[in-house]
Design an enzyme around this catalytic site. Structure first.
Site, PDB file in Angstrom:
ATOM      1  N   GLU A   1      31.186  -8.371 -27.402  1.00 41.41           N
ATOM      2  CA  GLU A   1      30.118  -7.563 -27.810  1.00 41.41           C
ATOM      3  C   GLU A   1      28.676  -8.486 -28.024  1.00 41.41           C
ATOM      4  OE1 GLU A   1      30.571  -5.730 -31.895  1.00 41.41           O
ATOM      5  OE2 GLU A   1      32.766  -5.410 -31.285  1.00 41.41           O
TER       6      GLU A   1
ATOM      7  N   CYS B   1      29.446  -7.087 -35.909  1.00 40.31           N
ATOM      8  CA  CYS B   1      30.097  -7.554 -34.793  1.00 40.31           C
ATOM      9  C   CYS B   1      31.652  -7.535 -34.711  1.00 40.31           C
ATOM     10  CB  CYS B   1      29.814  -8.966 -34.385  1.00 40.31           C
ATOM     11  SG  CYS B   1      28.682  -8.868 -32.959  1.00 40.31           S
TER      12      CYS B   1
END
Ligand code: SAH
Length: 356
Positions: free
Chosen positions: A92, A336
């Site tokens: 990510e 995250c």
């Protein structure tokens, strides 16, 4: 067998040398380098001869991440990306808008092996390290996707930068090159769970990046429970390394402290934190308070905002600079590690369905 050259991980000089090695003029290397910094795929590098591109394709590796998924916040324009590496590993990256400029948060490993109790990235361990080029590629691809200038980078995505030390340092050199993305080292933060020997090593690199240390507790018992790394490098050794980092670089160290209900969020914890920082550190520091972004599997929850405000006010009263991190992209959720995890679960469900 020797490894194929990694194009994105090259400096301008290396790209020129490569062009010459492949029988082209050095300026072809310069053109290639320019395109790469803009996140452009090989087939779209319009001014390069087709024969050169073909040789690059077959004789080198161009590890440009591909955007697999994108979530745009309607609240503040934050963009969360799931990007795929050439072997299919996904990580990510996030694009954030601040008053002082745009900042990209990058991942440095596919997964993480640090085992922090509250974190989604570590639930499935680490698959592999990312190369310097793959870390740089995230910034380049986001620059291309948004069409906007990127002024800062935070290494706060998936993975532990100091557990992928060589690639992290190479990335820092590459991304700050004036002929490249030209992101000032002073506008880059490296976040670590506290790998003490590597903090000493980083202090010697002559890179004036901000060191952001994930502290999350001021008591060794609590910290070891939340962060297994603390069993190897307890708080005193960590704070001494932070002091050394400040002495060497002159950069104020920043501490991340994620508030977790019932674990580390009482005013007594704030008092103990203030005492410990005052006692051990001579240089200035800053505490960044983060409200836990709850991850289902961990069973941990976030305190209320008023509690965080009182914690912050207490630190300030004790003369310790502190802020509560503004939560960007609150409507796209996903701290995250969560997008990657859902992506992996999706793949597994698909595989199961295909098998049955
Ligand atoms: N490995 C690096 C980067 C991790 S992510 C490090 O440990 O610092 C950046 C920050 O987010 C770290 O401080 C990390 O501890 C914190 N973090 C991870 N999961 C979180 C969650 N679910 N809620 C709030 N903060 C979290």
């Amino acid at each position: 067998m020797t490894e194929k050259p990694d194009l994105l991980g090259m400096t301008l000089e290396e790209a020129k040398t490569l062009a010459k090695d492949l029988g082209e003029a050095a300026f072809r290397g310069q053109q290639l380098y320019g395109w790469m910094q803009k996140g452009v795929p090989l087939e779209e590098m319009a001014n390069l001869p087709a024969s050169f591109r073909e040789r690059l394709r077959t004789e080198c590796i161009y590890r440009l991440p591909q955007i697999v998924q994108k979530q745009v916040s309607k609240v503040d324009g934050t963009i969360k990306y799931l990007v795929s590496m050439i072997d299919g590993e996904c990580v990510e990256s996030v694009f954030m808008r601040y008053a002082h400029g745009n900042v990209v948060c990058v991942s440095c490993q596919a997964g993480c092996r640090m085992g922090c109790a509250f974190c989604a990235s570590t639930l499935r361990g680490r698959s592999r390290d990312l190369t310097a080029g793959e870390i740089l590629g995230q910034v380049a691809v986001i620059g291309r996707d948004t069409g906007e200038r990127i002024g800062g980078v935070v290494m706060m995505g998936i993975g532990e930068p100091l557990d992928n030390y060589e690639n992290t340092v190479r990335f820092l050199h590459l991304v700050s090159k004036t002929e490249g993305l030209n992101i000032g080292l002073r506008h880059i933060s490296v976040s670590t769970c506290g790998l003490v020997p590597q903090i000493y090593r980083l202090a010697e690199e002559g890179l004036p990046v901000t060191l952001s240390v994930s502290l999350h507790a001021s008591d060794d018992g609590v910290r070891s429970k939340l962060m297994p790394v603390n069993k190897t490098y307890p708080i005193d050794s960590l704070l001494q390394a932070c002091q050394y980092y400040f002495d060497k670089t002159g950069r104020r160290v920043s501490f991340e402290y994620t508030l977790i209900a019932g674990e580390n969020d009482r005013l007594a914890d704030a008092a103990a934190l203030a005492d410990r920082l005052r006692r051990t550190l001579r240089g200035p520091c800053h505490v960044n308070l983060i409200l836990l972004n709850p991850v289902r599997e961990t069973g941990l929850s976030a305190p209320r905002r008023e509690g965080a405000r009182a914690f912050c006010a207490y630190l300030e009263k004790r003369g310790i600079s502190a802020t509560i991190r503004r939560r960007l992209g609150s409507d796209i959720d996903a701290s995250c590690g969560q997008l990657r995890r859902r992506h992996l679960e999706g793949l597994e469900n698909r595989n199961l369905q295909e098998k049955s």
